[in-house]
Design a protein around this motif. Structure first.
Motif, PDB file in Angstrom:
ATOM      1  N   HIS A   6      -8.194  31.639 -54.469  1.00 22.43           N
ATOM      2  CA  HIS A   6      -8.861  30.825 -55.891  1.00 22.43           C
ATOM      3  C   HIS A   6      -7.353  29.966 -56.874  1.00 22.43           C
ATOM      4  O   HIS A   6      -7.487  29.011 -56.994  1.00 22.43           O
ATOM      5  N   LYS A   7      -7.231  31.096 -57.253  1.00 26.12           N
ATOM      6  CA  LYS A   7      -5.425  30.853 -57.895  1.00 26.12           C
ATOM      7  C   LYS A   7      -4.422  29.989 -57.807  1.00 26.12           C
ATOM      8  O   LYS A   7      -4.497  29.273 -58.594  1.00 26.12           O
ATOM      9  N   MET A   8      -4.522  29.868 -56.541  1.00 25.58           N
ATOM     10  CA  MET A   8      -3.515  29.477 -55.391  1.00 25.58           C
ATOM     11  C   MET A   8      -4.099  27.718 -55.600  1.00 25.58           C
ATOM     12  O   MET A   8      -3.079  27.307 -55.888  1.00 25.58           O
ATOM     13  N   MET A   9      -4.710  27.921 -55.328  1.00 22.75           N
ATOM     14  CA  MET A   9      -5.476  26.707 -55.217  1.00 22.75           C
ATOM     15  C   MET A   9      -5.754  25.710 -56.906  1.00 22.75           C
ATOM     16  O   MET A   9      -5.473  24.611 -57.150  1.00 22.75           O
ATOM     17  N   GLN A  10      -5.826  25.951 -57.213  1.00 18.75           N
ATOM     18  CA  GLN A  10      -6.589  25.778 -59.279  1.00 18.75           C
ATOM     19  C   GLN A  10      -4.655  25.849 -59.506  1.00 18.75           C
ATOM     20  O   GLN A  10      -4.750  24.867 -60.518  1.00 18.75           O
ATOM     21  N   VAL A  11      -3.535  26.858 -59.782  1.00 20.84           N
ATOM     22  CA  VAL A  11      -1.637  26.250 -59.620  1.00 20.84           C
ATOM     23  C   VAL A  11      -1.640  25.478 -59.015  1.00 20.84           C
ATOM     24  O   VAL A  11      -0.976  24.275 -59.712  1.00 20.84           O
ATOM     25  N   ALA A  12      -1.620  24.975 -57.669  1.00 21.27           N
ATOM     26  CA  ALA A  12      -1.231  23.975 -57.029  1.00 21.27           C
ATOM     27  C   ALA A  12      -2.087  22.646 -57.850  1.00 21.27           C
ATOM     28  O   ALA A  12      -1.286  21.747 -58.227  1.00 21.27           O
ATOM     29  N   LYS A  13      -3.326  22.453 -58.012  1.00 18.74           N
ATOM     30  CA  LYS A  13      -4.285  21.346 -58.547  1.00 18.74           C
ATOM     31  C   LYS A  13      -3.306  21.055 -60.092  1.00 18.74           C
ATOM     32  O   LYS A  13      -3.566  19.842 -59.897  1.00 18.74           O
ATOM     33  N   LYS A  14      -3.011  21.727 -60.763  1.00 14.95           N
ATOM     34  CA  LYS A  14      -2.603  22.044 -62.387  1.00 14.95           C
ATOM     35  C   LYS A  14      -1.005  21.237 -62.090  1.00 14.95           C
ATOM     36  O   LYS A  14      -0.964  20.540 -63.115  1.00 14.95           O
TER      37      LYS A  14
END
Length: 286
Positions: free
Chosen positions: A127-135
Protein backbone atom coordinates in the motif's frame (compact mmCIF):
# COMPACT_ATOMS: atom_id res chain seq x y z
CA UNK A 1 12.26 -13.81 -27.12
CA UNK A 2 9.16 -11.79 -27.99
CA UNK A 3 10.09 -8.16 -27.13
CA UNK A 4 6.98 -8.00 -24.94
CA UNK A 5 8.48 -5.22 -22.80
CA UNK A 6 10.37 -3.31 -25.46
CA UNK A 7 10.72 0.32 -24.39
CA UNK A 8 9.20 -0.28 -20.94
CA UNK A 9 10.78 0.77 -17.65
CA UNK A 10 10.36 -1.09 -14.38
CA UNK A 11 11.31 -1.40 -10.72
CA UNK A 12 11.97 -4.80 -9.17
CA UNK A 13 11.66 -5.03 -5.38
CA UNK A 14 13.13 -7.91 -3.40
CA UNK A 15 15.78 -9.70 -5.46
CA UNK A 16 18.36 -11.18 -3.08
CA UNK A 17 20.13 -13.99 -4.93
CA UNK A 18 19.66 -16.18 -7.97
CA UNK A 19 17.06 -18.30 -6.14
CA UNK A 20 14.75 -15.30 -5.76
CA UNK A 21 11.67 -15.07 -7.94
CA UNK A 22 12.37 -11.33 -8.21
CA UNK A 23 15.85 -12.15 -9.60
CA UNK A 24 14.31 -14.33 -12.31
CA UNK A 25 11.73 -11.66 -13.12
CA UNK A 26 14.47 -9.03 -13.51
CA UNK A 27 16.37 -11.26 -15.94
CA UNK A 28 13.28 -12.06 -18.00
CA UNK A 29 12.13 -8.44 -18.10
CA UNK A 30 15.45 -7.37 -19.58
CA UNK A 31 15.39 -10.27 -22.04
CA UNK A 32 12.01 -8.95 -23.21
CA UNK A 33 13.40 -5.49 -23.84
CA UNK A 34 12.82 -3.62 -20.57
CA UNK A 35 15.09 -1.29 -18.65
CA UNK A 36 15.03 -1.80 -14.89
CA UNK A 37 15.97 -0.39 -11.51
CA UNK A 38 16.67 -2.86 -8.71
CA UNK A 39 15.87 -2.20 -5.07
CA UNK A 40 16.09 -3.90 -1.69
CA UNK A 41 17.02 -2.87 1.83
CA UNK A 42 20.57 -1.60 2.35
CA UNK A 43 21.32 -4.65 4.52
CA UNK A 44 19.99 -7.08 1.90
CA UNK A 45 22.06 -5.37 -0.80
CA UNK A 46 25.20 -5.75 1.31
CA UNK A 47 24.46 -9.38 2.21
CA UNK A 48 23.16 -10.48 -1.19
CA UNK A 49 24.52 -10.43 -4.71
CA UNK A 50 22.36 -7.70 -6.21
CA UNK A 51 25.35 -5.95 -7.78
CA UNK A 52 25.95 -9.09 -9.82
CA UNK A 53 22.37 -9.01 -11.10
CA UNK A 54 22.72 -5.30 -11.86
CA UNK A 55 25.74 -6.02 -14.06
CA UNK A 56 24.17 -8.89 -15.99
CA UNK A 57 20.92 -6.98 -16.58
CA UNK A 58 22.61 -3.60 -17.20
CA UNK A 59 20.28 -2.14 -14.57
CA UNK A 60 19.97 1.65 -14.69
CA UNK A 61 20.52 1.80 -10.92
CA UNK A 62 20.49 -0.13 -7.66
CA UNK A 63 18.65 2.04 -5.13
CA UNK A 64 18.50 0.96 -1.46
CA UNK A 65 15.03 1.33 0.04
CA UNK A 66 13.17 -0.04 3.03
CA UNK A 67 9.76 -0.85 1.57
CA UNK A 68 8.12 0.06 4.90
CA UNK A 69 9.61 3.58 4.87
CA UNK A 70 7.59 6.24 3.05
CA UNK A 71 10.67 8.47 2.92
CA UNK A 72 12.75 5.71 1.30
CA UNK A 73 9.99 4.98 -1.19
CA UNK A 74 9.70 8.63 -2.16
CA UNK A 75 13.42 8.71 -2.83
CA UNK A 76 13.24 5.43 -4.75
CA UNK A 77 10.50 6.51 -7.16
CA UNK A 78 12.06 9.93 -7.66
CA UNK A 79 15.54 8.57 -8.36
CA UNK A 80 14.27 5.64 -10.45
CA UNK A 81 12.52 8.03 -12.83
CA UNK A 82 15.72 10.01 -13.18
CA UNK A 83 17.78 6.87 -13.83
CA UNK A 84 15.28 5.48 -16.33
CA UNK A 85 14.48 8.78 -18.00
CA UNK A 86 10.74 8.67 -17.53
CA UNK A 87 7.76 7.23 -15.71
CA UNK A 88 7.61 3.62 -14.52
CA UNK A 89 5.66 1.08 -16.59
CA UNK A 90 5.79 -1.88 -14.22
CA UNK A 91 6.66 -2.74 -10.62
CA UNK A 92 7.18 -6.09 -8.89
CA UNK A 93 6.65 -6.19 -5.11
CA UNK A 94 8.43 -9.26 -3.76
CA UNK A 95 8.75 -8.38 -0.07
CA UNK A 96 7.80 -10.81 2.70
CA UNK A 97 9.12 -11.75 6.11
CA UNK A 98 7.76 -13.10 9.41
CA UNK A 99 9.78 -12.64 12.59
CA UNK A 100 7.36 -14.99 14.37
CA UNK A 101 8.26 -17.76 11.93
CA UNK A 102 11.95 -17.03 12.28
CA UNK A 103 11.64 -17.16 16.07
CA UNK A 104 9.52 -20.34 15.82
CA UNK A 105 6.50 -18.74 17.49
CA UNK A 106 3.38 -20.77 16.75
CA UNK A 107 0.16 -19.11 15.56
CA UNK A 108 -1.48 -19.49 18.98
CA UNK A 109 1.53 -17.89 20.68
CA UNK A 110 2.34 -14.93 18.45
CA UNK A 111 4.39 -11.98 19.56
CA UNK A 112 2.21 -9.05 18.48
CA UNK A 113 5.15 -6.75 17.96
CA UNK A 114 6.53 -9.32 15.52
CA UNK A 115 3.08 -9.58 13.91
CA UNK A 116 3.06 -5.82 13.30
CA UNK A 117 6.39 -6.19 11.48
CA UNK A 118 5.10 -9.14 9.43
CA UNK A 119 2.06 -7.19 8.25
CA UNK A 120 4.06 -4.02 7.57
CA UNK A 121 6.79 -5.72 5.55
CA UNK A 122 4.67 -8.29 3.75
CA UNK A 123 1.47 -6.35 3.04
CA UNK A 124 1.23 -2.72 4.20
CA UNK A 125 4.46 -1.97 2.28
CA UNK A 126 2.49 -2.71 -0.91
CA UNK A 127 0.00 0.00 0.00
CA UNK A 128 2.80 2.43 0.93
CA UNK A 129 4.56 1.73 -2.36
CA UNK A 130 1.45 2.45 -4.43
CA UNK A 131 0.38 5.46 -2.38
CA UNK A 132 3.81 7.05 -2.80
CA UNK A 133 3.93 6.22 -6.51
CA UNK A 134 0.44 7.66 -7.08
CA UNK A 135 1.14 10.89 -5.21
CA UNK A 136 4.34 11.35 -7.22
CA UNK A 137 2.52 10.38 -10.43
CA UNK A 138 5.42 7.99 -11.01
CA UNK A 139 3.54 5.21 -12.84
CA UNK A 140 2.79 5.63 -16.53
CA UNK A 141 -0.83 5.38 -17.65
CA UNK A 142 -1.62 1.75 -18.39
CA UNK A 143 1.18 0.56 -16.09
CA UNK A 144 1.19 -2.75 -14.24
CA UNK A 145 1.92 -3.44 -10.57
CA UNK A 146 2.32 -6.98 -9.25
CA UNK A 147 2.77 -8.61 -5.85
CA UNK A 148 3.48 -12.24 -4.99
CA UNK A 149 1.08 -14.14 -2.74
CA UNK A 150 0.24 -17.72 -1.70
CA UNK A 151 -2.93 -19.81 -1.42
CA UNK A 152 -2.61 -19.80 2.41
CA UNK A 153 -4.45 -16.47 2.20
CA UNK A 154 -7.55 -18.55 1.40
CA UNK A 155 -6.87 -21.87 3.10
CA UNK A 156 -5.12 -23.01 6.27
CA UNK A 157 -1.65 -24.49 5.89
CA UNK A 158 0.25 -25.88 8.84
CA UNK A 159 3.38 -23.86 9.52
CA UNK A 160 2.52 -20.83 7.36
CA UNK A 161 1.62 -18.95 10.51
CA UNK A 162 1.00 -15.17 10.46
CA UNK A 163 2.20 -14.96 6.86
CA UNK A 164 -1.26 -16.25 5.89
CA UNK A 165 -2.80 -13.15 7.48
CA UNK A 166 -0.28 -10.95 5.70
CA UNK A 167 -1.08 -12.49 2.32
CA UNK A 168 -4.82 -12.05 2.90
CA UNK A 169 -4.21 -8.37 3.63
CA UNK A 170 -1.94 -8.06 0.60
CA UNK A 171 -4.71 -9.37 -1.65
CA UNK A 172 -7.26 -7.01 -0.11
CA UNK A 173 -4.94 -4.06 -0.76
CA UNK A 174 -4.61 -5.28 -4.37
CA UNK A 175 -8.35 -5.04 -4.87
CA UNK A 176 -8.92 -1.77 -3.02
CA UNK A 177 -5.98 0.14 -4.50
CA UNK A 178 -6.46 -1.56 -7.86
CA UNK A 179 -9.92 -0.04 -8.14
CA UNK A 180 -8.69 3.49 -7.45
CA UNK A 181 -5.53 3.23 -9.58
CA UNK A 182 -7.45 1.69 -12.46
CA UNK A 183 -10.24 4.23 -12.35
CA UNK A 184 -7.92 7.23 -12.24
CA UNK A 185 -4.80 6.15 -14.12
CA UNK A 186 -5.63 2.91 -15.98
CA UNK A 187 -2.92 1.26 -13.86
CA UNK A 188 -3.39 -2.47 -13.25
CA UNK A 189 -2.77 -4.02 -9.82
CA UNK A 190 -2.67 -7.81 -9.44
CA UNK A 191 -1.33 -10.61 -7.27
CA UNK A 192 0.20 -13.85 -8.49
CA UNK A 193 -0.52 -16.75 -6.14
CA UNK A 194 2.55 -18.88 -6.78
CA UNK A 195 3.29 -22.55 -6.01
CA UNK A 196 5.57 -23.13 -3.03
CA UNK A 197 8.95 -22.28 -4.53
CA UNK A 198 12.43 -23.12 -3.29
CA UNK A 199 13.80 -19.68 -2.41
CA UNK A 200 15.75 -18.27 0.54
CA UNK A 201 12.50 -16.95 2.04
CA UNK A 202 10.58 -20.18 1.39
CA UNK A 203 13.22 -22.23 3.14
CA UNK A 204 12.36 -20.51 6.43
CA UNK A 205 8.83 -21.96 6.53
CA UNK A 206 8.37 -24.88 8.93
CA UNK A 207 7.90 -28.13 7.01
CA UNK A 208 8.57 -26.41 3.68
CA UNK A 209 9.97 -29.53 1.99
CA UNK A 210 6.74 -31.33 2.81
CA UNK A 211 4.65 -28.45 1.45
CA UNK A 212 6.68 -28.50 -1.74
CA UNK A 213 6.25 -32.24 -2.25
CA UNK A 214 2.57 -32.23 -1.30
CA UNK A 215 1.74 -29.41 -3.72
CA UNK A 216 3.65 -31.12 -6.52
CA UNK A 217 1.77 -34.40 -5.99
CA UNK A 218 -1.57 -32.62 -5.81
CA UNK A 219 -1.14 -30.39 -8.86
CA UNK A 220 -2.01 -31.95 -12.23
CA UNK A 221 0.73 -29.85 -13.89
CA UNK A 222 3.12 -30.02 -10.95
CA UNK A 223 4.59 -27.02 -9.15
CA UNK A 224 5.38 -23.84 -11.06
CA UNK A 225 9.07 -22.94 -10.77
CA UNK A 226 10.57 -19.50 -10.19
CA UNK A 227 11.37 -19.35 -13.91
CA UNK A 228 7.75 -20.21 -14.74
CA UNK A 229 6.60 -17.44 -12.41
CA UNK A 230 8.91 -14.96 -14.11
CA UNK A 231 7.34 -15.82 -17.47
CA UNK A 232 3.87 -15.21 -16.04
CA UNK A 233 4.94 -11.87 -14.56
CA UNK A 234 6.19 -10.74 -17.96
CA UNK A 235 2.79 -11.35 -19.54
CA UNK A 236 1.16 -9.26 -16.82
CA UNK A 237 3.66 -6.43 -17.30
CA UNK A 238 3.03 -6.49 -21.05
CA UNK A 239 0.30 -4.83 -23.12
CA UNK A 240 -1.29 -8.25 -23.66
CA UNK A 241 -3.10 -7.99 -20.31
CA UNK A 242 -4.39 -4.42 -20.37
CA UNK A 243 -7.78 -5.36 -18.94
CA UNK A 244 -6.60 -7.62 -16.11
CA UNK A 245 -6.69 -5.94 -12.70
CA UNK A 246 -7.66 -6.41 -9.02
CA UNK A 247 -7.07 -10.16 -9.42
CA UNK A 248 -5.41 -12.90 -7.40
CA UNK A 249 -4.16 -15.07 -10.26
CA UNK A 250 -3.27 -18.63 -9.32
CA UNK A 251 -0.03 -19.89 -10.84
CA UNK A 252 0.26 -23.25 -9.16
CA UNK A 253 -0.20 -26.06 -11.66
CA UNK A 254 -3.88 -26.38 -10.70
CA UNK A 255 -3.27 -26.94 -6.97
CA UNK A 256 -5.78 -24.29 -5.88
CA UNK A 257 -8.70 -26.16 -7.49
CA UNK A 258 -7.73 -29.65 -6.31
CA UNK A 259 -9.27 -31.76 -3.56
CA UNK A 260 -7.33 -35.01 -3.74
CA UNK A 261 -5.14 -36.22 -6.60
CA UNK A 262 -4.26 -39.79 -7.53
CA UNK A 263 -0.60 -39.22 -6.63
CA UNK A 264 -1.60 -37.64 -3.36
CA UNK A 265 -3.89 -40.54 -2.44
CA UNK A 266 -1.26 -43.11 -3.37
CA UNK A 267 1.26 -41.43 -1.10
CA UNK A 268 -1.32 -41.13 1.68
CA UNK A 269 -2.13 -44.82 1.42
CA UNK A 270 1.55 -45.69 1.77
CA UNK A 271 1.58 -43.97 5.14
CA UNK A 272 -0.72 -46.54 6.78
CA UNK A 273 1.04 -48.91 9.15
CA UNK A 274 0.41 -52.68 8.81
CA UNK A 275 -2.13 -52.64 11.71
CA UNK A 276 -4.44 -50.62 9.44
CA UNK A 277 -4.53 -53.28 6.73
CA UNK A 278 -6.24 -56.64 6.40
CA UNK A 279 -4.63 -59.94 5.45
CA UNK A 280 -4.70 -58.94 1.77
CA UNK A 281 -2.92 -55.60 2.39
CA UNK A 282 -6.06 -53.54 1.87
CA UNK A 283 -6.56 -50.48 4.05
CA UNK A 284 -9.12 -50.72 6.83
CA UNK A 285 -10.98 -47.43 7.18
CA UNK A 286 -12.86 -46.16 10.20
Amino acid sequence: MYNLLKGKKGIIFGALNDQSIAWKVAERAVEEGAEIVLTNTAVAIRMGTLDELAKTTHAAAVIPADATSVEDLENLFTEAQKALGGKIDFVLHSCAMSVNMRKKRTYDDLDYGFLDKTLDISAVSFHKMMQVAKKLDAIAEGGSILALTYVASHRTFFGYNDMADAKALLESITRSFGYIYGREKQVRVNCISQSPTLTTAGGGIKGFDGMLDFADRMSPLGNASADDCADYCITLFSDLTKKVTMQTLFHDGGFSNMGMSLRGMEQYNKSFIPENTDENGKIIYG
